[in-house]
Scaffold this active site. Sequence first.
Site, PDB file in Angstrom:
ATOM      1  N   ALA A  13       0.821  -1.208   0.000  1.00  0.00           N
ATOM      2  CA  ALA A  13       0.000   0.000   0.000  1.00  0.00           C
ATOM      3  C   ALA A  13       0.855   1.259   0.000  1.00  0.00           C
ATOM      4  O   ALA A  13       0.463   2.292   0.534  1.00  0.00           O
ATOM      5  CB  ALA A  13      -0.919  -0.017   1.224  1.00  0.00           C
ATOM      6  N   ARG A  19      -2.897   8.244 -10.841  1.00  0.00           N
ATOM      7  CA  ARG A  19      -4.057   8.525 -11.693  1.00  0.00           C
ATOM      8  C   ARG A  19      -5.335   8.843 -10.905  1.00  0.00           C
ATOM      9  O   ARG A  19      -6.320   9.274 -11.473  1.00  0.00           O
ATOM     10  CB  ARG A  19      -4.290   7.345 -12.653  1.00  0.00           C
ATOM     11  CG  ARG A  19      -3.322   7.341 -13.810  1.00  0.00           C
ATOM     12  CD  ARG A  19      -3.458   6.086 -14.637  1.00  0.00           C
ATOM     13  NE  ARG A  19      -2.839   4.936 -13.971  1.00  0.00           N
ATOM     14  CZ  ARG A  19      -3.032   3.664 -14.326  1.00  0.00           C
ATOM     15  NH1 ARG A  19      -3.861   3.369 -15.316  1.00  0.00           N
ATOM     16  NH2 ARG A  19      -2.422   2.688 -13.687  1.00  0.00           N
ATOM     17  N   LYS A  26      -4.248   6.504  -2.457  1.00  0.00           N
ATOM     18  CA  LYS A  26      -5.256   5.691  -3.162  1.00  0.00           C
ATOM     19  C   LYS A  26      -5.940   4.676  -2.256  1.00  0.00           C
ATOM     20  O   LYS A  26      -7.167   4.552  -2.276  1.00  0.00           O
ATOM     21  CB  LYS A  26      -4.605   4.972  -4.342  1.00  0.00           C
ATOM     22  CG  LYS A  26      -5.563   4.018  -5.044  1.00  0.00           C
ATOM     23  CD  LYS A  26      -5.076   3.586  -6.393  1.00  0.00           C
ATOM     24  CE  LYS A  26      -4.100   2.456  -6.323  1.00  0.00           C
ATOM     25  NZ  LYS A  26      -3.666   2.038  -7.674  1.00  0.00           N
ATOM     26  N   GLY A 146      -0.342  -7.679 -15.690  1.00  0.00           N
ATOM     27  CA  GLY A 146       0.661  -8.712 -15.936  1.00  0.00           C
ATOM     28  C   GLY A 146      -0.025  -9.962 -16.485  1.00  0.00           C
ATOM     29  O   GLY A 146      -1.099 -10.337 -16.038  1.00  0.00           O
ATOM     30  N   GLU A 161       4.910  -8.335 -17.437  1.00  0.00           N
ATOM     31  CA  GLU A 161       4.162  -7.072 -17.380  1.00  0.00           C
ATOM     32  C   GLU A 161       3.780  -6.627 -18.787  1.00  0.00           C
ATOM     33  O   GLU A 161       4.497  -6.897 -19.757  1.00  0.00           O
ATOM     34  CB  GLU A 161       5.019  -5.994 -16.698  1.00  0.00           C
ATOM     35  CG  GLU A 161       5.264  -6.257 -15.224  1.00  0.00           C
ATOM     36  CD  GLU A 161       3.977  -6.516 -14.463  1.00  0.00           C
ATOM     37  OE1 GLU A 161       3.138  -5.595 -14.371  1.00  0.00           O
ATOM     38  OE2 GLU A 161       3.783  -7.649 -13.983  1.00  0.00           O
ATOM     39  N   ASN A 176      -2.434 -11.730 -13.923  1.00  0.00           N
ATOM     40  CA  ASN A 176      -2.015 -11.800 -12.522  1.00  0.00           C
ATOM     41  C   ASN A 176      -2.847 -10.815 -11.706  1.00  0.00           C
ATOM     42  O   ASN A 176      -2.833  -9.613 -11.967  1.00  0.00           O
ATOM     43  CB  ASN A 176      -0.521 -11.429 -12.462  1.00  0.00           C
ATOM     44  CG  ASN A 176      -0.052 -11.095 -11.052  1.00  0.00           C
ATOM     45  OD1 ASN A 176      -0.651 -11.547 -10.076  1.00  0.00           O
ATOM     46  ND2 ASN A 176       1.025 -10.328 -10.962  1.00  0.00           N
ATOM     47  N   TYR A 372     -37.167  22.571  15.665  1.00  0.00           N
ATOM     48  CA  TYR A 372     -35.818  22.143  16.060  1.00  0.00           C
ATOM     49  C   TYR A 372     -35.842  21.674  17.507  1.00  0.00           C
ATOM     50  O   TYR A 372     -36.204  22.435  18.403  1.00  0.00           O
ATOM     51  CB  TYR A 372     -34.806  23.288  15.916  1.00  0.00           C
ATOM     52  CG  TYR A 372     -33.454  22.895  16.484  1.00  0.00           C
ATOM     53  CD1 TYR A 372     -32.784  21.778  15.994  1.00  0.00           C
ATOM     54  CD2 TYR A 372     -32.877  23.600  17.538  1.00  0.00           C
ATOM     55  CE1 TYR A 372     -31.564  21.371  16.526  1.00  0.00           C
ATOM     56  CE2 TYR A 372     -31.650  23.208  18.076  1.00  0.00           C
ATOM     57  CZ  TYR A 372     -31.009  22.090  17.562  1.00  0.00           C
ATOM     58  OH  TYR A 372     -29.814  21.686  18.091  1.00  0.00           O
ATOM     59  N   ALA A 429     -49.958  28.828  22.293  1.00  0.00           N
ATOM     60  CA  ALA A 429     -49.285  29.112  21.028  1.00  0.00           C
ATOM     61  C   ALA A 429     -48.533  30.433  21.120  1.00  0.00           C
ATOM     62  O   ALA A 429     -48.954  31.362  21.808  1.00  0.00           O
ATOM     63  CB  ALA A 429     -50.299  29.165  19.895  1.00  0.00           C
TER      64      ALA A 429
HETATM   65  C1  UD1 Z   1       0.984  -5.350 -10.427  1.00  0.00           C
HETATM   66  C2  UD1 Z   1       1.664  -6.593 -11.018  1.00  0.00           C
HETATM   67  C3  UD1 Z   1       0.869  -7.062 -12.236  1.00  0.00           C
HETATM   68  C4  UD1 Z   1      -0.554  -7.338 -11.839  1.00  0.00           C
HETATM   69  C5  UD1 Z   1      -1.187  -6.122 -11.163  1.00  0.00           C
HETATM   70  C6  UD1 Z   1      -2.524  -6.488 -10.616  1.00  0.00           C
HETATM   71  C7  UD1 Z   1       4.029  -6.267 -10.542  1.00  0.00           C
HETATM   72  C8  UD1 Z   1       5.357  -5.953 -11.117  1.00  0.00           C
HETATM   73  N1  UD1 Z   1       3.018  -6.257 -11.392  1.00  0.00           N
HETATM   74  O1  UD1 Z   1       1.064  -4.372 -11.427  1.00  0.00           O
HETATM   75  O2  UD1 Z   1       1.468  -8.219 -12.770  1.00  0.00           O
HETATM   76  O3  UD1 Z   1      -1.299  -7.727 -12.978  1.00  0.00           O
HETATM   77  O4  UD1 Z   1      -0.367  -5.669 -10.074  1.00  0.00           O
HETATM   78  O5  UD1 Z   1      -3.177  -5.344 -10.127  1.00  0.00           O
HETATM   79  O6  UD1 Z   1       3.934  -6.576  -9.370  1.00  0.00           O
HETATM   80  N2  UD1 Z   1       3.413  -0.914  -4.340  1.00  0.00           N
HETATM   81  C9  UD1 Z   1       4.182  -0.663  -3.235  1.00  0.00           C
HETATM   82  N3  UD1 Z   1       5.486  -0.314  -3.405  1.00  0.00           N
HETATM   83  C10 UD1 Z   1       6.058  -0.240  -4.618  1.00  0.00           C
HETATM   84  C11 UD1 Z   1       5.262  -0.504  -5.754  1.00  0.00           C
HETATM   85  C12 UD1 Z   1       3.941  -0.847  -5.578  1.00  0.00           C
HETATM   86  O7  UD1 Z   1       3.708  -0.730  -2.119  1.00  0.00           O
HETATM   87  O8  UD1 Z   1       7.246   0.079  -4.678  1.00  0.00           O
HETATM   88  C13 UD1 Z   1       2.010  -1.287  -4.155  1.00  0.00           C
HETATM   89  C14 UD1 Z   1       1.039  -0.327  -4.793  1.00  0.00           C
HETATM   90  O9  UD1 Z   1       0.661   0.665  -3.865  1.00  0.00           O
HETATM   91  C15 UD1 Z   1      -0.121  -1.237  -5.148  1.00  0.00           C
HETATM   92  C16 UD1 Z   1       0.537  -2.573  -5.413  1.00  0.00           C
HETATM   93  O10 UD1 Z   1       1.800  -2.522  -4.799  1.00  0.00           O
HETATM   94  O11 UD1 Z   1      -1.036  -1.378  -4.085  1.00  0.00           O
HETATM   95  C17 UD1 Z   1       0.702  -2.862  -6.890  1.00  0.00           C
HETATM   96  O12 UD1 Z   1       1.500  -1.886  -7.456  1.00  0.00           O
HETATM   97  P1  UD1 Z   1       1.174  -1.253  -8.866  1.00  0.00           P
HETATM   98  O13 UD1 Z   1       2.202  -0.273  -9.194  1.00  0.00           O
HETATM   99  O14 UD1 Z   1      -0.237  -0.843  -8.921  1.00  0.00           O
HETATM  100  O15 UD1 Z   1       1.405  -2.539  -9.788  1.00  0.00           O
HETATM  101  P2  UD1 Z   1       0.753  -2.787 -11.181  1.00  0.00           P
HETATM  102  O16 UD1 Z   1       1.491  -2.028 -12.198  1.00  0.00           O
HETATM  103  O17 UD1 Z   1      -0.700  -2.607 -11.098  1.00  0.00           O
HETATM  104 CA    CA Z   2      -2.236  -1.563  -9.856  1.00  0.00          CA
END
Ligand code: UD1
Ligand code: CA
Length: 512
Positions: A13, A19, A26, A146, A161, A176, A372, A429
């Site tokens: 997280a 975005r 988020k 992915g 990816e 994934n 009220y 009243a």
């Molecule tokens: C990731 C997967 C992808 C999968 C998708 C599903 C990888 C490389 N790719 O892609 O295969 O289909 O999730 O939703 O894992 N986060 C961290 N620290 C970081 C990077 C990310 O805590 O350094 C957390 C983000 O906050 C998020 C989650 O990891 O909650 C996934 O990261 P995000 O960058 O959204 O990965 P995706 O590109 O969606």
């Molecule tokens: Ca994601």
Amino acid sequence: MSEPHSRTVVVLAAGEGKRMKSSLPKVLHPLLGRTLVGHVLNAAGPLAAVRTLVVVGHGADQVRDHLAWTAPEAIAVHQAEQLGTGHAVRIALEAAPEVTGTVVVLNGDVPLLRPETVAELVASHENEGAAATVLAAEVPDPTGLGRIVRDGAGRLEQIVEQRDATPDQLALREINAGIYAFDAARLRDVLSKVSTDNDQGEEYLTDVFKMLVSAGEPVGVHLAGDHTETLGCNDRVELAALRRLLRDRVNERWMRAGVSLRDPETTWIDVTVALDRDAVVDQNTQLCGGSVVGSGAVVGPDVTLIDTVVGPGATILRSHAVGAEVGPGASVGPYAYLRPAARLAERSKVGTFVEVKNSEIGAGSKVPHLTYVGDATIGEQSNIGAASVFVNYDGVKKHRTVIGSHARTGADNMFVAPVEVGDGAYTAAGSVIIENVPAGAMGVARARQRNIEGWVLERRAGTAAAEAAEQALRGGTKDAPAPTSSASEGEAIHGTAASVGGTHGAGDTATE
Ligand code: UD1
Ligand code: CA
């Protein structure tokens, strides 16, 4: 039977969620009663994990605060720079060197995930003795996700990816979900070797799979039956779509449990709300937080309830309630506003354009119109006249008003707190009640009426009003009002009391 695996949950997280274009991280965006990360933690609930690690980074303080009151057992691990999902899991495990057994990793932005699905993934992983198992789904549109790449025999080969995929891999629709189970020791070992040799220059958690495969370790894929569970949330359009999906899921569950939803598409029920059988929810209604709706109660149309408990058989129509209690058979609205600690006892009524705050309204008592009620206690079977104000605030402090049982207060009263109206007492009243009214007394606190005969004829001569008056006076001398300006004080008070006893008296606006 082998001994049960110790389980550790790691929730990712730390990402910003660019975005979303939000100052709120988020994972803290709300979705029908929980934050995104709250849903994910809930989905991991049945695993009975020995520890839960949440990797935080962007908005870390906000996420920590949120965890402190929603999931106090969770341990936040700080990832200062978001160097990839692999890096995130690596630092989580470095922060908890004692971790053994199964490590369950969940992306923090997959809120529709069901607890059963996570449990199935973990059970299949542990039963197979796998080094790693990924939750996969067949999706109509895999863009951005992915891809699960399998060999000729259908075994997982690697996860690629979108941005690193070949055209053939891009055509794959098995993706994934970002939810995994790992064997702790093997994960730790291989994570230390993950490279950043990819389009984003990040440590990808997904690379662990191809590394384990080439080391000859057993890896598995668990396919989710319902692909909507695996949907992530990257912007507010996706958030709204997830909200609709979750609404439908929650609504279906309640309808199957015996609750009538007259218009499920405009009915939004938080996952934290409870409804009894035979409750009825009409259109354009939101039930939020810890709200509870009892059997046979009818809520809506056009109602919002937040943390509000509605007793059996009560009705609430076109109203807004926060932190209120509506007793069995009570009736609220249309157009009422119930604020925190508004407590309505059984069969009481709060009617149209009535606001109630921090007050008890006793059994069978009625506050029907334009009023009220703040910081008050109203006994049983009393009636509050229309257009009354419980004047609770002296500009510095709030004070209480106490109205007894079987009281009848007149329309357009001001109860200037602290003040009490006794059991069975009446008020006239238009009274401003600043002194206690004893049980059984009639409280009158208003100026006596004075009619100035002929004033319009003299001061507004030539107007339509003057003409109408002239005609009335000419035509009907018999019905013309008798002069009252000479009435004595005693007569006036007697007159008021007498009229209260009649059907068109001081308090009549409010009696039913
Ligand atoms: C990731 C997967 C992808 C999968 C998708 C599903 C990888 C490389 N790719 O892609 O295969 O289909 O999730 O939703 O894992 N986060 C961290 N620290 C970081 C990077 C990310 O805590 O350094 C957390 C983000 O906050 C998020 C989650 O990891 O909650 C996934 O990261 P995000 O960058 O959204 O990965 P995706 O590109 O969606
Ligand atoms: Ca994601």
